[in-house]
Design a protein around this motif. Structure first.
Motif, PDB file in Angstrom:
ATOM      1  N   VAL A  17      18.300  42.283  53.544  1.00 50.05           N
ATOM      2  CA  VAL A  17      18.886  41.302  52.723  1.00 50.05           C
ATOM      3  C   VAL A  17      20.109  41.504  52.346  1.00 50.05           C
ATOM      4  CG1 VAL A  17      16.280  40.237  51.974  1.00 50.05           C
ATOM      5  CG2 VAL A  17      17.792  42.140  50.479  1.00 50.05           C
ATOM      6  N   ASN A  18      21.042  40.548  51.681  1.00 45.05           N
ATOM      7  CA  ASN A  18      22.174  40.627  51.395  1.00 45.05           C
ATOM      8  C   ASN A  18      21.979  40.838  49.976  1.00 45.05           C
ATOM      9  OD1 ASN A  18      24.722  40.401  50.825  1.00 45.05           O
ATOM     10  ND2 ASN A  18      24.761  38.219  50.518  1.00 45.05           N
ATOM     11  N   THR A  19      22.332  41.974  49.381  1.00 50.10           N
ATOM     12  CA  THR A  19      22.243  42.459  48.127  1.00 50.10           C
ATOM     13  C   THR A  19      23.577  42.331  47.110  1.00 50.10           C
ATOM     14  OG1 THR A  19      22.763  44.769  48.497  1.00 50.10           O
ATOM     15  CG2 THR A  19      20.434  44.092  48.589  1.00 50.10           C
ATOM     16  N   SER A  20      24.395  41.508  47.856  1.00 48.78           N
ATOM     17  CA  SER A  20      25.847  41.317  46.929  1.00 48.78           C
ATOM     18  C   SER A  20      25.818  40.706  45.722  1.00 48.78           C
ATOM     19  CB  SER A  20      26.732  40.553  48.117  1.00 48.78           C
ATOM     20  OG  SER A  20      26.948  41.429  49.249  1.00 48.78           O
ATOM     21  N   TYR A  21      24.751  39.805  45.779  1.00 49.29           N
ATOM     22  CA  TYR A  21      24.451  38.897  44.556  1.00 49.29           C
ATOM     23  C   TYR A  21      23.264  39.306  43.740  1.00 49.29           C
ATOM     24  CZ  TYR A  21      27.640  36.008  47.156  1.00 49.29           C
ATOM     25  OH  TYR A  21      28.904  35.492  47.829  1.00 49.29           O
ATOM     26  N   LEU A  22      22.707  40.338  44.135  1.00 46.22           N
ATOM     27  CA  LEU A  22      21.682  40.857  43.225  1.00 46.22           C
ATOM     28  C   LEU A  22      21.861  42.052  42.086  1.00 46.22           C
ATOM     29  CD1 LEU A  22      19.003  41.004  46.316  1.00 46.22           C
ATOM     30  CD2 LEU A  22      19.501  39.177  44.893  1.00 46.22           C
ATOM     31  N   LYS A  23      21.027  42.097  41.111  1.00 43.74           N
ATOM     32  CA  LYS A  23      21.285  43.184  40.319  1.00 43.74           C
ATOM     33  C   LYS A  23      19.855  43.889  40.160  1.00 43.74           C
ATOM     34  CE  LYS A  23      20.838  40.288  36.020  1.00 43.74           C
ATOM     35  NZ  LYS A  23      21.445  39.996  34.730  1.00 43.74           N
ATOM     36  N   PRO A  24      19.745  45.053  40.203  1.00 43.20           N
ATOM     37  CA  PRO A  24      18.365  45.566  40.295  1.00 43.20           C
ATOM     38  C   PRO A  24      17.797  45.600  38.714  1.00 43.20           C
ATOM     39  CG  PRO A  24      20.343  47.501  40.399  1.00 43.20           C
ATOM     40  CD  PRO A  24      21.055  45.926  40.592  1.00 43.20           C
ATOM     41  N   HIS A  25      16.565  45.821  38.825  1.00 40.97           N
ATOM     42  CA  HIS A  25      15.919  45.894  37.618  1.00 40.97           C
ATOM     43  C   HIS A  25      16.148  47.173  36.836  1.00 40.97           C
ATOM     44  CE1 HIS A  25      12.547  45.907  34.750  1.00 40.97           C
ATOM     45  NE2 HIS A  25      12.444  44.814  34.589  1.00 40.97           N
ATOM     46  N   ASN A  30      12.619  48.019  43.490  1.00 38.64           N
ATOM     47  CA  ASN A  30      12.729  47.170  44.497  1.00 38.64           C
ATOM     48  C   ASN A  30      12.533  45.536  43.909  1.00 38.64           C
ATOM     49  OD1 ASN A  30      12.910  48.845  46.534  1.00 38.64           O
ATOM     50  ND2 ASN A  30      10.618  48.919  46.508  1.00 38.64           N
ATOM     51  N   ARG A  31      12.860  45.584  42.499  1.00 36.12           N
ATOM     52  CA  ARG A  31      12.774  44.162  41.713  1.00 36.12           C
ATOM     53  C   ARG A  31      14.341  44.022  41.438  1.00 36.12           C
ATOM     54  NH1 ARG A  31       9.454  42.781  36.228  1.00 36.12           N
ATOM     55  NH2 ARG A  31      10.267  40.687  35.949  1.00 36.12           N
ATOM     56  N   TYR A  32      14.774  42.718  41.568  1.00 41.96           N
ATOM     57  CA  TYR A  32      15.966  42.179  41.569  1.00 41.96           C
ATOM     58  C   TYR A  32      16.159  40.960  40.481  1.00 41.96           C
ATOM     59  CZ  TYR A  32      16.770  45.491  45.155  1.00 41.96           C
ATOM     60  OH  TYR A  32      16.765  46.707  45.916  1.00 41.96           O
ATOM     61  N   LYS A  33      17.672  40.684  39.974  1.00 47.97           N
ATOM     62  CA  LYS A  33      17.761  39.354  39.579  1.00 47.97           C
ATOM     63  C   LYS A  33      18.764  38.642  40.282  1.00 47.97           C
ATOM     64  CE  LYS A  33      14.804  39.346  35.939  1.00 47.97           C
ATOM     65  NZ  LYS A  33      13.727  38.150  35.690  1.00 47.97           N
ATOM     66  N   LEU A  34      19.312  37.833  40.233  1.00 49.62           N
ATOM     67  CA  LEU A  34      20.426  36.952  40.659  1.00 49.62           C
ATOM     68  C   LEU A  34      21.624  37.201  39.566  1.00 49.62           C
ATOM     69  CD1 LEU A  34      19.787  33.331  42.052  1.00 49.62           C
ATOM     70  CD2 LEU A  34      20.358  35.483  43.301  1.00 49.62           C
ATOM     71  N   SER A  35      22.889  37.578  40.339  1.00 50.80           N
ATOM     72  CA  SER A  35      23.893  37.884  39.606  1.00 50.80           C
ATOM     73  C   SER A  35      25.165  37.445  40.421  1.00 50.80           C
ATOM     74  CB  SER A  35      24.208  39.345  39.351  1.00 50.80           C
ATOM     75  OG  SER A  35      25.448  39.490  38.712  1.00 50.80           O
ATOM     76  N   LEU A  36      25.317  35.995  40.284  1.00 48.34           N
ATOM     77  CA  LEU A  36      26.232  35.066  40.916  1.00 48.34           C
ATOM     78  C   LEU A  36      27.653  35.202  40.214  1.00 48.34           C
ATOM     79  CD1 LEU A  36      24.065  31.998  41.821  1.00 48.34           C
ATOM     80  CD2 LEU A  36      24.786  34.143  43.325  1.00 48.34           C
ATOM     81  N   SER A  37      29.108  34.912  40.867  1.00 52.86           N
ATOM     82  CA  SER A  37      30.030  35.137  40.187  1.00 52.86           C
ATOM     83  C   SER A  37      30.063  33.739  39.500  1.00 52.86           C
ATOM     84  CB  SER A  37      31.085  34.953  41.351  1.00 52.86           C
ATOM     85  OG  SER A  37      32.521  34.816  40.722  1.00 52.86           O
ATOM     86  N   GLY A  48      20.390  33.184  36.615  1.00 49.33           N
ATOM     87  CA  GLY A  48      19.767  34.234  37.565  1.00 49.33           C
ATOM     88  C   GLY A  48      18.837  35.198  36.928  1.00 49.33           C
ATOM     89  N   ASP A  49      18.623  35.157  35.677  1.00 50.33           N
ATOM     90  CA  ASP A  49      17.808  36.058  35.061  1.00 50.33           C
ATOM     91  C   ASP A  49      16.257  35.404  35.279  1.00 50.33           C
ATOM     92  OD1 ASP A  49      19.387  38.072  34.279  1.00 50.33           O
ATOM     93  OD2 ASP A  49      19.612  37.318  32.381  1.00 50.33           O
ATOM     94  N   ASN A  50      16.255  33.897  35.372  1.00 52.25           N
ATOM     95  CA  ASN A  50      15.104  33.262  35.715  1.00 52.25           C
ATOM     96  C   ASN A  50      14.407  33.367  37.101  1.00 52.25           C
ATOM     97  OD1 ASN A  50      15.013  32.264  32.982  1.00 52.25           O
ATOM     98  ND2 ASN A  50      16.502  30.847  33.437  1.00 52.25           N
ATOM     99  N   ILE A  51      14.530  34.344  37.658  1.00 50.03           N
ATOM    100  CA  ILE A  51      14.002  34.363  38.936  1.00 50.03           C
ATOM    101  C   ILE A  51      13.529  36.203  39.184  1.00 50.03           C
ATOM    102  CG2 ILE A  51      16.341  34.958  40.177  1.00 50.03           C
ATOM    103  CD1 ILE A  51      15.194  33.689  42.520  1.00 50.03           C
ATOM    104  N   ASP A  52      12.488  36.243  39.789  1.00 46.57           N
ATOM    105  CA  ASP A  52      12.380  37.729  40.285  1.00 46.57           C
ATOM    106  C   ASP A  52      12.375  37.918  41.701  1.00 46.57           C
ATOM    107  OD1 ASP A  52      11.917  39.192  37.805  1.00 46.57           O
ATOM    108  OD2 ASP A  52       9.994  37.861  37.547  1.00 46.57           O
ATOM    109  N   ILE A  53      13.064  38.583  42.398  1.00 42.15           N
ATOM    110  CA  ILE A  53      13.223  38.890  43.837  1.00 42.15           C
ATOM    111  C   ILE A  53      12.669  40.496  43.949  1.00 42.15           C
ATOM    112  CG2 ILE A  53      14.608  39.172  45.737  1.00 42.15           C
ATOM    113  CD1 ILE A  53      16.459  37.089  44.056  1.00 42.15           C
ATOM    114  N   TYR A  54      11.767  40.548  44.811  1.00 42.21           N
ATOM    115  CA  TYR A  54      11.165  41.891  45.081  1.00 42.21           C
ATOM    116  C   TYR A  54      11.304  42.036  46.551  1.00 42.21           C
ATOM    117  CZ  TYR A  54       8.605  41.095  40.924  1.00 42.21           C
ATOM    118  OH  TYR A  54       8.205  41.157  39.683  1.00 42.21           O
ATOM    119  N   TYR A  55      11.958  43.072  47.102  1.00 40.62           N
ATOM    120  CA  TYR A  55      12.082  43.621  48.397  1.00 40.62           C
ATOM    121  C   TYR A  55      11.960  44.857  48.989  1.00 40.62           C
ATOM    122  CZ  TYR A  55      14.393  44.414  52.927  1.00 40.62           C
ATOM    123  OH  TYR A  55      14.850  44.663  54.230  1.00 40.62           O
TER     124      TYR A  55
END
Length: 317
Positions: A17-25, A30-37, A48-55
């Protein structure tokens, strides 16, 4: 206003996955939040803090309340097209096709203003057909079974502490007053993937929710004019049921005791008729469903200038 709320989707066989817009927990692997410009993507705001992304292990799991993700709060209608746009953006952000993901669970809800304070409204709710009472707080009732949960709760207390800090000062708290949310949490899906769900099953969720509002949530106003010992005992049982389970459980237990009693069939029949008579005396002839105690959906257009154009508080059916 109707709202597609929480989604948990899982996509298998994901090589990267593209991790450019993700910040790790900070502590969970393997848990991330969104971090958009500037917090935006394709001109749309994302909190972006209102989402949990697990990869990990070639599996991608996404869990999020989409209204919170897009608006920083959930006092807003969220339609099928809103869901589609959000997952399209997330697909582009992560560079995967989330419309092929399987739906693990999801929530569909309606928000309406109550004609009564929630404390009073809550006491009128006798139970939900086919469900057990799972949780009860001053601001929430939750019923459920293995396939489905039904939550009925007061929105304003739930929002406190959850509204994004960047909009807390300009959030229209007065608009949230006496708003009640009825939410169905589906543990299973008939759809093969998210695209299939958005094409067919989401409308079925809407129909199920409206059916619960009209027929499945039992309304049983408390009150009887009787002063005899049987009347007082009956009301005591009802109050015990309200505090610890539901009216339906109380009625079921009374019927079981009638069946077990050493009585003739005609005597048992008379007891059942007496029970049904007491139940019917408690029920209002004018108000037979939860919808009778809720106002028609409000129009929040007057508040729409409070938020960016993409995040307006506009209700819709």
């Amino acid at each position: 206003m109707l709202q597609s709320d929480y989604f948990h989707v899982e996509l298998s066989e994901v090589n990267q996955v593209n991790t450019s817009y993700l910040k790790p927990h900070p502590t969970i692997k393997n848990r991330y939040k969104l971090s958009l410009s500037k917090g935006s993507f394709n001109g749309r705001r994302y909190y972006g803090d209102n989402i949990d992304i697990y990869y990990g292990n070639d599996r991608l799991n996404i869990k999020s309340s989409l209204p919170y993700l897009r608006n920083g709060h959930n006092l807003v209608a969220f339609s099928t097209s809103d869901v589609q746009v959000t997952f399209q953006d997330l697909s582009e952000i992560l560079e995967v096709d989330l419309f092929k993901a399987k739906i693990k669970n999801r929530e569909y809800a309606i928000l309406q203003k109550s004609k009564l304070r929630f404390k009073q409204l809550k006491r009128l709710i006798g139970g939900v057909e086919g469900m057990e009472l799972l949780k009860k707080t001053p601001h929430l009732l939750m019923f459920g079974n293995s396939k489905l949960k039904c939550k009925i709760y007061e929105v304003a207390p739930n929002l406190k502490g959850k509204v994004d800090r960047s909009i807390t000062g300009r959030f229209p708290w007065e608009a949230a007053k006496d708003i009640v949310k009825v939410e169905l949490h589906f543990n299973r899906s008939q759809s093969d993937c998210l695209l299939d769900y958005l094409t067919t099953e989401i409308e079925h969720d809407r129909e199920i929710l409206l059916q619960y509002l009209q027929d499945k949530i039992s309304i049983c106003p408390i009150g009887t004019k009787g002063t005899t010992y049987p009347d007082i005992l009956f009301m005591a049982l009802i109050n015990i049921g309200w505090n610890h389970c539901s009216y339906e459980v109380v009625f079921s237990e009374i019927q079981k005791q009638i069946d077990l009693a050493d009585l003739t069939p005609s005597q048992k029949s008379a007891r059942r008729k007496s029970l049904l008579k007491k139940v019917s005396e408690m029920k209002s002839l004018e108000h037979n469903s939860l919808m009778d105690f809720l106002e028609p959906p409000e129009d929040f257009k007057a508040l729409s200038m409070t938020f960016p154009k993409d995040n307006c508080l506009i209700s819709e059916l």
